[in-house]
Design a protein around this motif. Sequence first.
Motif, PDB file in Angstrom:
ATOM      1  N   ALA A 137      11.408 -14.397  20.249  1.00  0.00           N
ATOM      2  CA  ALA A 137      11.992 -14.849  19.133  1.00  0.00           C
ATOM      3  C   ALA A 137      12.049 -13.703  17.941  1.00  0.00           C
ATOM      4  N   SER A 138      12.887 -13.801  17.123  1.00  0.00           N
ATOM      5  CA  SER A 138      13.076 -12.924  15.899  1.00  0.00           C
ATOM      6  C   SER A 138      12.153 -13.543  14.858  1.00  0.00           C
ATOM      7  N   ASP A 139      11.192 -12.894  14.251  1.00  0.00           N
ATOM      8  CA  ASP A 139      10.566 -13.399  13.074  1.00  0.00           C
ATOM      9  C   ASP A 139      11.365 -13.055  11.853  1.00  0.00           C
ATOM     10  N   LYS A 140      12.535 -13.570  11.692  1.00  0.00           N
ATOM     11  CA  LYS A 140      13.281 -13.379  10.469  1.00  0.00           C
ATOM     12  C   LYS A 140      13.724 -11.999  10.440  1.00  0.00           C
ATOM     13  N   ASP A 141      14.114 -11.338  11.618  1.00  0.00           N
ATOM     14  CA  ASP A 141      14.348  -9.942  11.563  1.00  0.00           C
ATOM     15  C   ASP A 141      13.387  -8.794  11.183  1.00  0.00           C
ATOM     16  N   GLU A 142      11.797  -9.382  10.969  1.00  0.00           N
ATOM     17  CA  GLU A 142      11.007  -8.336  10.859  1.00  0.00           C
ATOM     18  C   GLU A 142      10.422  -7.889  12.135  1.00  0.00           C
ATOM     19  N   ARG A 143      10.354  -8.533  13.309  1.00  0.00           N
ATOM     20  CA  ARG A 143       9.910  -8.064  14.369  1.00  0.00           C
ATOM     21  C   ARG A 143      10.124  -9.291  15.379  1.00  0.00           C
ATOM     22  N   LEU A 144       9.873  -8.734  16.754  1.00  0.00           N
ATOM     23  CA  LEU A 144       9.884  -9.761  17.856  1.00  0.00           C
ATOM     24  C   LEU A 144       8.608 -10.519  18.201  1.00  0.00           C
ATOM     25  N   LYS A 146       6.616 -12.838  21.009  1.00  0.00           N
ATOM     26  CA  LYS A 146       6.752 -13.389  22.263  1.00  0.00           C
ATOM     27  C   LYS A 146       6.643 -14.983  22.380  1.00  0.00           C
ATOM     28  N   CYS A 147       7.280 -15.592  22.956  1.00  0.00           N
ATOM     29  CA  CYS A 147       7.256 -17.355  23.223  1.00  0.00           C
ATOM     30  C   CYS A 147       6.601 -17.638  24.127  1.00  0.00           C
ATOM     31  N   GLU A 148       5.255 -18.011  24.117  1.00  0.00           N
ATOM     32  CA  GLU A 148       4.519 -18.759  24.967  1.00  0.00           C
ATOM     33  C   GLU A 148       5.173 -20.107  25.474  1.00  0.00           C
ATOM     34  N   LYS A 149       5.178 -20.157  27.040  1.00  0.00           N
ATOM     35  CA  LYS A 149       5.887 -21.481  27.522  1.00  0.00           C
ATOM     36  C   LYS A 149       4.690 -22.422  27.897  1.00  0.00           C
ATOM     37  N   GLU A 150       4.898 -23.727  27.663  1.00  0.00           N
ATOM     38  CA  GLU A 150       3.851 -24.739  27.703  1.00  0.00           C
ATOM     39  C   GLU A 150       3.803 -24.886  29.476  1.00  0.00           C
ATOM     40  N   THR A 199      16.095 -33.799  42.742  1.00  0.00           N
ATOM     41  CA  THR A 199      15.630 -32.810  42.012  1.00  0.00           C
ATOM     42  C   THR A 199      14.909 -33.302  40.917  1.00  0.00           C
ATOM     43  N   LYS A 200      14.079 -32.329  40.328  1.00  0.00           N
ATOM     44  CA  LYS A 200      13.467 -32.658  39.086  1.00  0.00           C
ATOM     45  C   LYS A 200      13.491 -31.892  37.828  1.00  0.00           C
ATOM     46  N   LYS A 201      13.494 -32.203  36.786  1.00  0.00           N
ATOM     47  CA  LYS A 201      13.790 -31.304  35.575  1.00  0.00           C
ATOM     48  C   LYS A 201      12.697 -31.533  34.426  1.00  0.00           C
ATOM     49  N   ILE A 202      12.467 -30.271  33.757  1.00  0.00           N
ATOM     50  CA  ILE A 202      11.550 -30.186  32.816  1.00  0.00           C
ATOM     51  C   ILE A 202      12.203 -29.801  31.573  1.00  0.00           C
ATOM     52  N   PHE A 203      12.423 -30.506  30.543  1.00  0.00           N
ATOM     53  CA  PHE A 203      13.086 -30.194  29.306  1.00  0.00           C
ATOM     54  C   PHE A 203      12.222 -29.454  28.129  1.00  0.00           C
ATOM     55  N   TYR A 204      12.428 -28.071  27.590  1.00  0.00           N
ATOM     56  CA  TYR A 204      11.777 -27.395  26.610  1.00  0.00           C
ATOM     57  C   TYR A 204      12.483 -27.312  25.360  1.00  0.00           C
ATOM     58  N   SER A 205      11.756 -27.327  24.302  1.00  0.00           N
ATOM     59  CA  SER A 205      12.654 -27.093  22.936  1.00  0.00           C
ATOM     60  C   SER A 205      11.581 -25.982  22.482  1.00  0.00           C
ATOM     61  N   LEU A 206      12.227 -25.271  21.507  1.00  0.00           N
ATOM     62  CA  LEU A 206      11.532 -24.073  20.813  1.00  0.00           C
ATOM     63  C   LEU A 206      10.936 -24.370  19.526  1.00  0.00           C
ATOM     64  N   ASN A 207       9.755 -24.225  19.437  1.00  0.00           N
ATOM     65  CA  ASN A 207       9.065 -24.888  18.167  1.00  0.00           C
ATOM     66  C   ASN A 207       8.212 -23.839  17.553  1.00  0.00           C
ATOM     67  N   GLN A 208       8.503 -22.948  16.602  1.00  0.00           N
ATOM     68  CA  GLN A 208       7.664 -22.066  16.100  1.00  0.00           C
ATOM     69  C   GLN A 208       7.054 -21.098  17.025  1.00  0.00           C
ATOM     70  N   SER A 209       8.084 -20.521  17.862  1.00  0.00           N
ATOM     71  CA  SER A 209       7.626 -19.344  18.676  1.00  0.00           C
ATOM     72  C   SER A 209       7.175 -20.111  20.015  1.00  0.00           C
ATOM     73  N   LYS A 210       7.057 -21.170  20.201  1.00  0.00           N
ATOM     74  CA  LYS A 210       6.363 -21.974  21.597  1.00  0.00           C
ATOM     75  C   LYS A 210       7.496 -22.948  22.184  1.00  0.00           C
ATOM     76  N   LEU A 211       7.649 -22.753  23.426  1.00  0.00           N
ATOM     77  CA  LEU A 211       8.326 -23.382  24.293  1.00  0.00           C
ATOM     78  C   LEU A 211       7.713 -24.873  24.610  1.00  0.00           C
ATOM     79  N   GLU A 212       7.994 -25.852  24.225  1.00  0.00           N
ATOM     80  CA  GLU A 212       7.125 -27.036  24.364  1.00  0.00           C
ATOM     81  C   GLU A 212       7.842 -27.987  25.072  1.00  0.00           C
ATOM     82  N   ILE A 213       7.229 -28.576  26.048  1.00  0.00           N
ATOM     83  CA  ILE A 213       7.797 -29.813  26.940  1.00  0.00           C
ATOM     84  C   ILE A 213       7.904 -30.835  26.232  1.00  0.00           C
ATOM     85  N   ILE A 214       9.268 -31.326  26.166  1.00  0.00           N
ATOM     86  CA  ILE A 214       9.436 -32.598  25.397  1.00  0.00           C
ATOM     87  C   ILE A 214       9.790 -33.948  26.195  1.00  0.00           C
ATOM     88  N   LYS A 215      10.371 -33.484  27.492  1.00  0.00           N
ATOM     89  CA  LYS A 215      10.381 -34.768  28.484  1.00  0.00           C
ATOM     90  C   LYS A 215      10.593 -34.103  29.893  1.00  0.00           C
TER      91      LYS A 215
END
Length: 248
Positions: A137-144, A146-150, A199-215
Amino acid sequence: MKNKTILIVAVLAGILLSAGICKIYFANKDRAVKNEKSKNAVVGDTKSAHEITDSRELKTKTGKTIILTETHPTGPMISTITIITKGFKDDQSIELEDIDPIEKIQLKDLDNDGFEEIYLFTRSSGSGAGGDLYVYASDKDERLLKCEKEELYKKEYLQGGLLEGFMGGNTYSFDKNMIVMEFPIYSDDDLEEIPTVETKKIFYSLNQSKLEIIKIEANGAIYVKDEEGEFTRSDEKEDNQNVISKEI
């Protein structure tokens, strides 16, 4: 007359013998040349496969440049990815080693903060090949960043868990403002090449540079995360809320 006949026969025999020797010589020489060419071709193919380089330049909506270079130092099935940024306040050079080859690259502002993230979709090979996802993720174009995945607890993949039956073959895709990881389910009686229709699915949302499972969608139901981090059926949660409302 007899001596003349013997001489003619001897000459013919010598000619035939010489022709045979020449044929064998040139055949062996031709075979040796072909073998050498084949050997060189194999070496050349292997070398080129190891040295394949794919470089891509991406431009963000805010005018920043991200250059990705993919190489295969140890073979075509293993990649090293180098990410170089230009135009950021703190430009970087990021390296990902020994990962699966890239299947797709995409820029997307998933959290709608005005700055795009870079998504690297990779794909393994062989039986049960699955995908993986790397996000910066871009930190307001200051740097990249890494987004950790839950990750879910391992118990969820065991018998009785929400993700029971997982054997690879997973894919990642976008669904509006979410990322979905979907995979086929295999039962105990299935061969690895023949999954069930489920099939099964995991849904992630991006929250403050972290991919969080929401459902999670599994077993014909939707499971959402409660305040304690456990996943409960959404209809059960609604029933509990209705009971509380009635009591009030």
